[in-house]
Design a protein around this motif. Structure first.
Motif, short mmCIF file in Angstrom:
data_model
loop_
_atom_site.label_atom_id
_atom_site.label_comp_id
_atom_site.label_asym_id
_atom_site.label_seq_id
_atom_site.Cartn_x
_atom_site.Cartn_y
_atom_site.Cartn_z
N MET A 1 -24.98 44.13 -43.24
CA MET A 1 -23.69 43.62 -42.85
C MET A 1 -23.33 44.10 -41.44
O MET A 1 -22.78 43.34 -40.66
N VAL A 2 -23.66 45.34 -41.13
CA VAL A 2 -23.33 45.88 -39.81
C VAL A 2 -24.07 45.10 -38.73
O VAL A 2 -23.49 44.73 -37.71
N VAL A 3 -25.36 44.83 -38.96
CA VAL A 3 -26.15 44.09 -37.97
C VAL A 3 -25.58 42.68 -37.80
O VAL A 3 -25.45 42.19 -36.68
N VAL A 15 -17.14 46.58 -33.55
CA VAL A 15 -17.24 46.52 -34.99
C VAL A 15 -16.62 47.82 -35.50
O VAL A 15 -17.09 48.91 -35.16
N ALA A 16 -15.54 47.72 -36.26
CA ALA A 16 -14.88 48.90 -36.84
C ALA A 16 -15.22 48.94 -38.32
O ALA A 16 -14.98 47.97 -39.04
N ASP A 23 -26.61 54.68 -45.93
CA ASP A 23 -27.71 55.63 -45.94
C ASP A 23 -28.42 55.61 -44.60
O ASP A 23 -28.84 56.62 -44.09
N HIS A 24 -28.59 54.42 -44.06
CA HIS A 24 -29.21 54.25 -42.76
C HIS A 24 -28.81 52.88 -42.22
O HIS A 24 -28.45 52.00 -42.97
N ILE A 25 -28.87 52.77 -40.94
CA ILE A 25 -28.66 51.46 -40.33
C ILE A 25 -30.05 50.89 -40.10
O ILE A 25 -30.90 51.54 -39.50
N PRO A 26 -30.31 49.69 -40.59
CA PRO A 26 -31.65 49.13 -40.45
C PRO A 26 -32.00 48.89 -38.98
O PRO A 26 -31.13 48.83 -38.12
#
Length: 95
Positions: A1-3, A15-16, A23-26
């Motif tokens: 979702m962040v990406v 992006v807030a 766990d990690h950002i891909p």
């Protein structure tokens, strides 16, 4: 979702992220998604009133959380399941 959120930003966008644990950002294309002064930041500004409003709304829409329970002596298995992302929802250890 962040990406995905980063990919939808215009240059200079932010992006807030609030109340999300990662766990990690891909892996992602850093040059393409953060170039142009895009920003990613976390916020923690929820009030007690916000929490009450959220819980009231959750009750209104009959939100059903996904929970996998583990006995206390299975705590290591719970941690392994979280690490491997093999459960859907939250892991709860019960004494």
């Amino acid at each position: 979702m962040v990406v995905s959120a980063l990919a939808s930003l215009r240059k200079g966008g932010v992006v807030a992220i609030n109340a999300i644990h990662l766990d990690h950002i891909p892996e992602f294309d850093y040059d393409r998604l953060l170039w142009g002064e895009r920003q990613m930041r976390s916020v923690a500004n929820m009030t007690r009133s916000d929490a009450r409003d959220f819980l009231n709304l959750a009750a209104e829409i009959h939100l059903q959380p996904k929970v996998t329970t583990f006995a206390l002596d299975q705590a290591n298995e719970a941690l392994a399941a979280i690490k491997s992302d093999s459960i859907d929802g939250a892991a709860v250890v019960i004494p």
